[in-house]
Design a protein around this motif. Structure first.
Motif, PDB file in Angstrom:
ATOM      1  N   GLY A 171       0.810  -1.212   0.000  1.00  0.00           N
ATOM      2  CA  GLY A 171       0.000   0.000   0.000  1.00  0.00           C
ATOM      3  C   GLY A 171       0.842   1.260   0.000  1.00  0.00           C
ATOM      4  N   ARG A 172       1.876   1.281   0.828  1.00  0.00           N
ATOM      5  CA  ARG A 172       2.730   2.471   0.901  1.00  0.00           C
ATOM      6  C   ARG A 172       3.427   2.714  -0.440  1.00  0.00           C
ATOM      7  N   LEU A 173       3.925   1.654  -1.081  1.00  0.00           N
ATOM      8  CA  LEU A 173       4.619   1.838  -2.355  1.00  0.00           C
ATOM      9  C   LEU A 173       3.657   2.248  -3.469  1.00  0.00           C
ATOM     10  N   ALA A 174       2.427   1.745  -3.416  1.00  0.00           N
ATOM     11  CA  ALA A 174       1.437   2.165  -4.415  1.00  0.00           C
ATOM     12  C   ALA A 174       1.140   3.654  -4.271  1.00  0.00           C
ATOM     13  N   ARG A 175       0.964   4.115  -3.031  1.00  0.00           N
ATOM     14  CA  ARG A 175       0.724   5.545  -2.808  1.00  0.00           C
ATOM     15  C   ARG A 175       1.918   6.381  -3.246  1.00  0.00           C
ATOM     16  N   ARG A 176       3.122   5.888  -2.960  1.00  0.00           N
ATOM     17  CA  ARG A 176       4.307   6.647  -3.336  1.00  0.00           C
ATOM     18  C   ARG A 176       4.477   6.681  -4.852  1.00  0.00           C
ATOM     19  N   SER A 177       4.060   5.620  -5.550  1.00  0.00           N
ATOM     20  CA  SER A 177       4.095   5.625  -7.013  1.00  0.00           C
ATOM     21  C   SER A 177       3.153   6.680  -7.576  1.00  0.00           C
ATOM     22  N   GLU A 178       1.991   6.813  -6.955  1.00  0.00           N
ATOM     23  CA  GLU A 178       1.049   7.871  -7.363  1.00  0.00           C
ATOM     24  C   GLU A 178       1.697   9.237  -7.171  1.00  0.00           C
ATOM     25  N   TRP A 179       2.396   9.408  -6.055  1.00  0.00           N
ATOM     26  CA  TRP A 179       3.092  10.666  -5.759  1.00  0.00           C
ATOM     27  C   TRP A 179       4.179  10.959  -6.794  1.00  0.00           C
ATOM     28  N   LEU A 180       4.853   9.907  -7.283  1.00  0.00           N
ATOM     29  CA  LEU A 180       5.893  10.092  -8.286  1.00  0.00           C
ATOM     30  C   LEU A 180       5.319  10.527  -9.637  1.00  0.00           C
ATOM     31  N   GLY A 181       4.047  10.286  -9.852  1.00  0.00           N
ATOM     32  CA  GLY A 181       3.411  10.717 -11.088  1.00  0.00           C
ATOM     33  C   GLY A 181       3.553   9.746 -12.250  1.00  0.00           C
ATOM     34  N   VAL A 182       3.915   8.497 -11.976  1.00  0.00           N
ATOM     35  CA  VAL A 182       4.035   7.511 -13.061  1.00  0.00           C
ATOM     36  C   VAL A 182       2.644   7.061 -13.497  1.00  0.00           C
ATOM     37  N   ASP A 183       2.556   6.519 -14.713  1.00  0.00           N
ATOM     38  CA  ASP A 183       1.247   6.101 -15.212  1.00  0.00           C
ATOM     39  C   ASP A 183       0.998   4.604 -15.068  1.00  0.00           C
ATOM     40  N   THR A 184       2.058   3.844 -14.703  1.00  0.00           N
ATOM     41  CA  THR A 184       1.938   2.384 -14.639  1.00  0.00           C
ATOM     42  C   THR A 184       2.844   1.861 -13.533  1.00  0.00           C
ATOM     43  N   ILE A 185       2.377   0.835 -12.815  1.00  0.00           N
ATOM     44  CA  ILE A 185       3.233   0.104 -11.890  1.00  0.00           C
ATOM     45  C   ILE A 185       3.126  -1.383 -12.223  1.00  0.00           C
ATOM     46  N   ALA A 186       4.084  -2.163 -11.729  1.00  0.00           N
ATOM     47  CA  ALA A 186       4.084  -3.606 -11.952  1.00  0.00           C
ATOM     48  C   ALA A 186       3.904  -4.323 -10.626  1.00  0.00           C
ATOM     49  N   VAL A 187       2.996  -5.293 -10.595  1.00  0.00           N
ATOM     50  CA  VAL A 187       2.819  -6.143  -9.421  1.00  0.00           C
ATOM     51  C   VAL A 187       3.323  -7.537  -9.767  1.00  0.00           C
ATOM     52  N   GLY A 188       3.518  -8.360  -8.733  1.00  0.00           N
ATOM     53  CA  GLY A 188       4.032  -9.693  -8.981  1.00  0.00           C
ATOM     54  C   GLY A 188       2.976 -10.683  -9.404  1.00  0.00           C
ATOM     55  N   THR A 189       1.825 -10.650  -8.719  1.00  0.00           N
ATOM     56  CA  THR A 189       0.775 -11.645  -8.956  1.00  0.00           C
ATOM     57  C   THR A 189      -0.595 -10.982  -8.993  1.00  0.00           C
ATOM     58  N   TYR A 190      -1.567 -11.741  -9.453  1.00  0.00           N
ATOM     59  CA  TYR A 190      -2.931 -11.222  -9.528  1.00  0.00           C
ATOM     60  C   TYR A 190      -3.522 -10.966  -8.148  1.00  0.00           C
ATOM     61  N   THR A 191      -3.091 -11.725  -7.150  1.00  0.00           N
ATOM     62  CA  THR A 191      -3.642 -11.532  -5.801  1.00  0.00           C
ATOM     63  C   THR A 191      -3.210 -10.205  -5.193  1.00  0.00           C
ATOM     64  N   GLU A 192      -2.184  -9.585  -5.736  1.00  0.00           N
ATOM     65  CA  GLU A 192      -1.729  -8.289  -5.214  1.00  0.00           C
ATOM     66  C   GLU A 192      -2.503  -7.109  -5.797  1.00  0.00           C
ATOM     67  N   LEU A 193      -3.286  -7.347  -6.837  1.00  0.00           N
ATOM     68  CA  LEU A 193      -3.972  -6.251  -7.517  1.00  0.00           C
ATOM     69  C   LEU A 193      -4.908  -5.447  -6.608  1.00  0.00           C
ATOM     70  N   PRO A 194      -5.795  -6.084  -5.829  1.00  0.00           N
ATOM     71  CA  PRO A 194      -6.718  -5.279  -5.021  1.00  0.00           C
ATOM     72  C   PRO A 194      -6.018  -4.339  -4.049  1.00  0.00           C
ATOM     73  N   GLU A 195      -4.920  -4.795  -3.457  1.00  0.00           N
ATOM     74  CA  GLU A 195      -4.214  -3.993  -2.462  1.00  0.00           C
ATOM     75  C   GLU A 195      -3.647  -2.709  -3.069  1.00  0.00           C
ATOM     76  N   VAL A 196      -3.109  -2.806  -4.275  1.00  0.00           N
ATOM     77  CA  VAL A 196      -2.486  -1.625  -4.874  1.00  0.00           C
ATOM     78  C   VAL A 196      -3.476  -0.790  -5.675  1.00  0.00           C
ATOM     79  N   ALA A 197      -4.506  -1.419  -6.231  1.00  0.00           N
ATOM     80  CA  ALA A 197      -5.436  -0.701  -7.109  1.00  0.00           C
ATOM     81  C   ALA A 197      -6.204   0.381  -6.360  1.00  0.00           C
ATOM     82  N   ARG A 198      -6.397   0.198  -5.063  1.00  0.00           N
ATOM     83  CA  ARG A 198      -7.119   1.206  -4.268  1.00  0.00           C
ATOM     84  C   ARG A 198      -6.262   2.443  -4.014  1.00  0.00           C
ATOM     85  N   ARG A 199      -4.962   2.300  -4.214  1.00  0.00           N
ATOM     86  CA  ARG A 199      -4.041   3.384  -3.842  1.00  0.00           C
ATOM     87  C   ARG A 199      -3.273   3.947  -5.029  1.00  0.00           C
TER      88      ARG A 199
END
Length: 350
Positions: A40-68
């Motif tokens: 969650g913290r890294l997803a929020r920080r990626s939003e702060w960086l202003g990037v348009d895309t992030i990479a997750v490892g697995t499909y089960t990680e999607l809900p945790e990062v998609a909210r942030r």
């Protein structure tokens, strides 16, 4: 009374900005335990960086990062037909990774508008297409005019010198396959000069470097891990202690400190090193273990102290010999950890 990760916020954020500025097209990797910092913290920080895309490892990680994080989400683990259907609210944001011809057909049958990258098999020999498979994939995709090919993906090994010869060969194979609409290369484990070469040699392509460790953990001086001293006991030589009734080898003190196997303390994964020096170190550690002396990651006065016995689930027992300064109950001592394998009780960003 916890295992704590303290982050020098100003220094960490300055490092993140410098990496982003030096890496056009940056795709932060946000996976696993979030490099110890949480997803969650890294997803929020990626939003702060202003990037348009992030990479997750697995499909089960999607809900945790998609909210942030509000942008696109690349899943690094290749898609397979047994992957559950995506949440419809996420489907348009997810970019799948495909590495087998049968998965190209299966994914497009399930979702003709799915977004995806085709992974090339590198010298890691983990996932991906060989040259012949790319030709076949190109042919199949021509039958699916609605397919949304987002580019090629290369996951290269760590170290082992320059990868540029391998990259050139793989990309030449890809260009020869005639993939319609191919204009982007997603790549892991290329560094500055190699990325500069790639951008110059393939100027018609957009280069998207996927960066995890060098981004989040690249400035280790901004990170400090500490453990709380929970108890201190004086022992004499021969005194019995611990779960297994061990005997103190000489006079000193037992320190009970926060941090155990539940946090990842004392767990070791293979390093892959094959040098004579590395093998000798492994043998030496084995001998110390047999004698009951194993160096811990906990330090007092800048010296790593010995485990008195194997670490417990949430605490560890250390041996400090007589003549050494003994920290008081409640004191904080430093701990060396492998961030990608450690869970912290507290994370404090200043």
């Amino acid at each position: 009374m916890s295992l704590t990760l303290t982050v020098d916020g100003d220094r960490w954020r300055s490092h993140l900005r410098s990496v982003a500025e030096a890496s056009p097209g940056l795709v932060p990797v946000v996976k696993g335990n979030g490099y110890g910092l949480t997803l969650g913290r890294l997803a929020r920080r990626s939003e702060w960086l202003g990037v348009d895309t992030i990479a997750v490892g697995t499909y089960t990680e999607l809900p945790e990062v998609a909210r942030r994080f509000s942008g696109s989400l690349v899943v690094l683990t290749p898609w397979r037909p047994f992957v559950d259907d995506l949440d419809p609210t996420l489907a348009a944001r997810v970019i799948h990774t495909l590495g087998r011809i049968e998965d190209v057909e299966a994914l497009l049958a399930r979702d003709p508008r799915a977004r995806f990258v085709l992974e090339l098999r590198t010298s890691m020999v983990r996932h991906g297409f060989l040259a012949r498979g790319l030709w076949e994939a190109a042919d199949r995709l021509r039958r699916h005019p609605g397919a949304r090919l987002e580019g090629l993906a290369l996951h290269l090994p760590l170290g082992q010198g320059s990868h540029l010869g391998e990259v050139r060969r793989l990309l030449n194979d890809a260009v020869a396959a005639g993939l319609d609409g191919l204009d982007t290369i997603w790549v892991s484990h290329l560094v500055g000069a190699e990325l500069d070469w790639l951008r110059a040699a393939y100027a018609d392509f957009t280069i998207r470097p996927r960066i995890g460790t060098a981004l989040w953990l690249g400035d280790r001086s901004a990170l400090r891990v500490t453990s709380t001293v929970l108890d201190v006991h004086r022992v004499d030589r021969g005194d019995v202690f611990g779960y297994r009734g061990r005997q103190a080898p000489r006079a000193g003190h037992l320190l009970i400190v926060s941090g155990g196997t539940a946090h990842g303390i004392g767990l070791e994964s293979p390093t892959g090193e094959s040098s004579l020096k590395a093998r000798a170190a492994t043998l030496a550690r084995g001998g110390l273990d047999a004698a009951g002396f194993v160096r811990s990651p906990f330090s007092v006065d800048a010296k790593l102290r010995l485990f008195a016995e194997p670490p417990h689930m949430q605490a560890s027992m250390l041996f400090v010999p007589r003549g050494t300064r003994v920290p008081e109950v409640g004191a904080q001592i430093d701990v060396r950890v492998r961030y990608t394998a450690t869970s912290f009780d507290r994370i404090v960003v200043t």
